[in-house]
Scaffold this active site. Structure first.
Site, mmCIF file in Angstrom:
data_model
loop_
_atom_site.group_PDB
_atom_site.id
_atom_site.type_symbol
_atom_site.label_atom_id
_atom_site.label_comp_id
_atom_site.label_asym_id
_atom_site.label_seq_id
_atom_site.Cartn_x
_atom_site.Cartn_y
_atom_site.Cartn_z
ATOM 1 N N GLY A 11 -7.739 -3.796 10.508
ATOM 2 C CA GLY A 11 -7.681 -3.531 9.087
ATOM 3 C C GLY A 11 -6.367 -3.921 8.449
ATOM 4 N N SER A 12 -6.395 -4.130 7.145
ATOM 5 C CA SER A 12 -5.164 -4.359 6.402
ATOM 6 C C SER A 12 -4.438 -3.030 6.216
ATOM 7 C CB SER A 12 -5.478 -4.999 5.051
ATOM 8 O OG SER A 12 -6.295 -4.144 4.262
ATOM 9 N N HIS A 47 -2.714 6.294 11.780
ATOM 10 C CA HIS A 47 -3.464 6.716 10.610
ATOM 11 C C HIS A 47 -3.325 8.211 10.374
ATOM 12 C CE1 HIS A 47 -5.514 3.153 12.421
ATOM 13 N NE2 HIS A 47 -5.281 2.708 11.210
ATOM 14 N N ASP A 69 -12.510 -0.787 15.623
ATOM 15 C CA ASP A 69 -12.226 -2.101 16.202
ATOM 16 C C ASP A 69 -12.998 -2.307 17.500
ATOM 17 O OD1 ASP A 69 -10.493 -2.363 14.104
ATOM 18 O OD2 ASP A 69 -8.664 -2.316 15.293
ATOM 19 N N HIS A 99 -1.283 -2.607 7.441
ATOM 20 C CA HIS A 99 -0.283 -2.505 8.501
ATOM 21 C C HIS A 99 0.687 -3.692 8.482
ATOM 22 C CE1 HIS A 99 -2.352 0.872 10.270
ATOM 23 N NE2 HIS A 99 -3.479 0.190 10.368
#
Length: 331
Positions: free
Chosen positions: A54-55, A219, A110, A57
């Site tokens: 995911g974006s 997260h 993921d 990071h």
């Protein structure tokens, strides 16, 4: 409290991010939808590397697409895995007849995506090997490595694997080198202030004014190590000691050290932390032969850092010194 970020539409964060990245790194990458593609891929006659995540990071992972590292990064929405179909399209695009190495950080979304992609590739007769990074020591012992989260240790692994591919090694050889590296490293994190989600401003948690939490995930996952704020030396002693025991490292060993800022940690702090880590390891007779210090895999404005240590041998050191160039990394 109102979120202060220079954004436009919460619904187009990832699209706009990738548009800007394509403009900023136009000599290194192409962007097609949510695929970030190295310009070197078109001439690749070797094993190629695909990863996903995911974006949110940045610069990881798209910032490490380029010569000598990732060939294609498939970008999901903020903190979310991309679709299996998009990753499968990347695998097909990456395949140059030598096989594709799919590198995956161990997070539930993921992993679900990657497992589906492996089945799709098998049906399409595309040769793919999957290697998982799962080096976070805070949420499972080494014998239960499948339960460990993947953190910033994936980044140096990208270069080690890509350098092996550049040497013309087979897919199995490249995958074995990547797996050996994954098995030889460990990471632990600490947070002193939590991030906010850029789409809605919600905080990942509250650590108060005087506490830190060792083991907090990318997260906001709890790490169980909440305690009063400590100095750099005190924090490094706790974290490095845990990593040395986990790997394990012994007197005479060589190692790599990464201080990965989480998004709101100053370089002043990171260099002091690195100095303290080198001194700690040297006092144990362990030699630090390479490093990465800086913001590598972030969590928006989370304050804290990840400490990654990997045991190195001569092959790893040689591969690391292979030239590479990406937006966020060069050798």
């Amino acid at each position: 409290m109102k979120m202060k970020k220079f954004l436009n539409d919460p619904n187009t964060l990832t699209d706009e991010l990738l548009q800007g990245y394509a403009l900023a790194a136009s000599d290194l990458i192409d962007v097609e939808g949510h695929l970030v593609i190295s310009k070197t891929l078109k001439d690749a006659d070797r094993v190629t590397i695909v990863t996903l995540g995911g974006s949110g990071h940045e610069p990881a992972q798209a910032g490490f697409v380029g010569d000598g590292m990732i060939d294609i990064q498939v970008v999901g929405d903020v903190f979310a895995a991309p679709s299996p179909q998009s990753v499968f399209e990347a695998v097909k695009m990456a395949d140059k007849g030598h096989g594709v190495l799919l590198l995956v950080l161990n997070h539930a979304g993921d992993m679900l995506c990657a497992n589906m992609v492996m089945k799709m590739a098998e049906r399409a007769a595309i040769t793919v090997r999957k290697v998982i990074t799962q080096e976070d020591i805070s949420n499972a012992p080494r014998e239960n490595a499948a339960d460990r989260r993947g953190l910033a240790g994936a980044i140096p692994l990208y270069h080690i694997a890509a350098a092996a591919a550049k040497e013309g090694k087979t897919l199995d050889e490249v995958a074995d080198i990547a797996q050996k590296y994954a098995d030889a490293m460990a990471t632990i994190s600490v947070a002193v202030r939590c991030a906010t989600h850029p789409a809605n401003g919600e905080s990942f948690g509250d650590l108060g004014d005087d506490d830190m939490e060792i083991g907090m995930g990318q997260h906001g996952e709890g790490g169980g190590g909440r305690q009063p704020m400590k100095s750099s030396q005190e924090t490094i002693a706790i974290m490095a000691n845990a990593l040395v025991k986990d790997i394990p490292l012994q007197k005479g060993d060589k190692c790599f050290v990464m201080i990965n800022g989480s998004g709101a940690t100053t370089l002043m702090e990171m260099f002091i932390l690195y100095k303290d880590c080198v001194e700690y390891l040297e006092n144990l007779g362990i030699e630090v032969v390479a490093n990465m210090v800086g913001e590598i895999l972030t969590v928006q404005e989370q304050a804290g850092f990840q400490l990654n240590i990997a045991k190195w041998d001569e092959e790893t050191e040689r591969l690391w010194n292979t030239p590479a160039r990406t937006f966020a990394f060069s050798k």
